[in-house]
Design an enzyme around this catalytic site. Structure first.
Site, mmCIF file in Angstrom:
data_model
loop_
_atom_site.group_PDB
_atom_site.id
_atom_site.type_symbol
_atom_site.label_atom_id
_atom_site.label_comp_id
_atom_site.label_asym_id
_atom_site.label_seq_id
_atom_site.Cartn_x
_atom_site.Cartn_y
_atom_site.Cartn_z
ATOM 1 N N ARG A 138 -32.448 0.032 25.063
ATOM 2 C CA ARG A 138 -31.382 0.997 25.291
ATOM 3 C C ARG A 138 -31.723 2.276 24.537
ATOM 4 O O ARG A 138 -32.193 2.245 23.399
ATOM 5 C CB ARG A 138 -30.028 0.451 24.816
ATOM 6 C CG ARG A 138 -29.469 -0.649 25.703
ATOM 7 C CD ARG A 138 -29.050 -0.108 27.062
ATOM 8 N NE ARG A 138 -28.497 -1.148 27.926
ATOM 9 C CZ ARG A 138 -29.202 -1.821 28.811
ATOM 10 N NH1 ARG A 138 -30.495 -1.590 28.945
ATOM 11 N NH2 ARG A 138 -28.612 -2.731 29.581
ATOM 12 N N HIS A 178 -35.867 4.598 33.561
ATOM 13 C CA HIS A 178 -35.124 3.339 33.390
ATOM 14 C C HIS A 178 -35.406 2.365 34.548
ATOM 15 O O HIS A 178 -34.517 1.950 35.287
ATOM 16 C CB HIS A 178 -33.619 3.608 33.291
ATOM 17 C CG HIS A 178 -32.862 2.512 32.596
ATOM 18 N ND1 HIS A 178 -31.738 2.723 31.842
ATOM 19 C CD2 HIS A 178 -33.093 1.175 32.529
ATOM 20 C CE1 HIS A 178 -31.283 1.591 31.358
ATOM 21 N NE2 HIS A 178 -32.106 0.620 31.769
ATOM 22 N N GLU A 207 -28.450 9.354 30.265
ATOM 23 C CA GLU A 207 -29.241 9.209 31.484
ATOM 24 C C GLU A 207 -28.432 9.666 32.692
ATOM 25 O O GLU A 207 -27.225 9.445 32.743
ATOM 26 C CB GLU A 207 -29.677 7.749 31.656
ATOM 27 C CG GLU A 207 -30.606 7.275 30.548
ATOM 28 C CD GLU A 207 -31.027 5.814 30.719
ATOM 29 O OE1 GLU A 207 -30.553 5.159 31.684
ATOM 30 O OE2 GLU A 207 -31.821 5.337 29.898
#
Length: 321
Positions: free
Chosen positions: A239, A287, A268
């Site tokens: 994370r 991601h 993000e």
């Protein structure tokens, strides 16, 4: 019997959804790449019996207050830091996640990111594409060896253990730090437990795979980076908020560490002018840790299977609360 009303916050493939329509009354947000509008989500939640949510969705007390009929939220991720789990429990809403099905896929990506960062693969790709390759030199785009180096894994869960297994194929020395020791991992992959500070000082590759909690928020701060070898490479596929990004940029600019590979960020999506993207020694990905077609389909189906089991009054497959 009336089918439970389910709202899914992204468009999922028909081939995944169709087999479940005989049990669930499914409605989806009309876009695959854009997150559901917050107001739309609150409105849809008012009449929903269940939700399928993504990491980008804020599943909080406000949502629960709008959703009197809501009984279950299936979050399509291993992590659930986007979900206020205590608030869900207070409102008697079941939360599920998608562990296990993405372990190997995320481990593959993590080790690929380590290799790409160490051997400067993206730089090399750009070097050719921009027409810069005109000569050969002994240290042209020279990176760092991976074999026989020490990998330090912070967070020895399922993914951490899978990354350690991959590291053994490169004859790496595996050390790890975790909230509690993992004797099974030590036995399976020969990993050695060390304190966090010791890991920072000893590892050639520091790999962050810890969940995001109050304790792990910004655990990789400037002091942590300063403790690392100046030849160390930092990898994060857990994370983004486990890392103080300002501190990471400063550590890279001051040559406290050599490079970083990042699949996750504090906010993000990031823009192309994000400060870390301006550094050539940083490899960034959007991601995509679990982003293989096979695994993402498994995650979708696991969410829906959890809903089906719940509404059959059976135990869910992967409960969080």
């Amino acid at each position: 019997m009336e089918k439970p009303k389910i709202y899914i916050t992204r468009t999922l493939p028909d081939e995944v959804i169709e087999p479940y329509r005989n049990r669930l009354d499914i409605e989806m947000w009309a876009k695959e790449e854009e997150p559901v509008d917050r107001q739309v989500l609150l409105e849809k939640a008012e009449n929903a019996d269940g939700l399928v949510t993504m990491l980008s969705d804020d599943v909080n007390q406000t949502l629960f207050e709008h959703a009197e009929n809501l009984k279950i939220v299936a979050n399509m991720a291993v992590g659930y830091d986007n979900v206020e789990v205590d608030a869900a429990s207070d409102n008697q809403v079941k939360i599920t996640n998608t562990p296990d099905v993405l372990t190997d896929t995320t481990a593959d990506l993590t080790f690929s990111l380590l290799m790409a960062t160490a051997r400067r693969l993206l730089e090399a790709n750009d070097y050719i594409k921009t027409g810069a390759w005109e000569h050969w030199s002994p240290l042209l785009l020279a990176g760092s060896d991976i074999h026989h180096k020490t990998i330090g894994i912070v967070g020895m869960g399922r993914i951490g253990e899978a990354v350690a297994k991959r590291a053994l194929g490169f004859d790496m020395n595996v050390i790890y730090h975790n909230r509690s020791r993992k004797p099974e991992a030590e036995e399976k992959v020969g990993a050695v437990f060390v304190e966090f500070e010791d890991l920072l000082e000893k590892a050639d590759y520091v790999v962050c795979l810890t969940p995001l909690t109050e304790e792990t928020h910004h655990m990789f701060n400037y002091e942590a980076f300063r403790k690392m070898k100046n030849t160390a490479i930092f990898i994060n596929s857990s994370r983004g908020a486990t890392v103080d990004e300002t501190a990471l940029k400063k550590a890279l600019e001051n040559k406290e560490i050599t490079a970083a590979g990042l699949d996750v960020f504090e906010e993000e999506p990031i823009s192309s002018n994000h400060p870390l993207l301006q550094l050539p020694q940083v490899t960034c990905l959007p991601h995509i840790g679990s982003a293989s077609v096979e695994t993402r389909y498994k995650m979708m189906r696991l969410c829906l299977d959890n809903l089906v089991e719940f509404f059959k009054d059976k135990p869910v497959i992967t409960p969080v609360n």
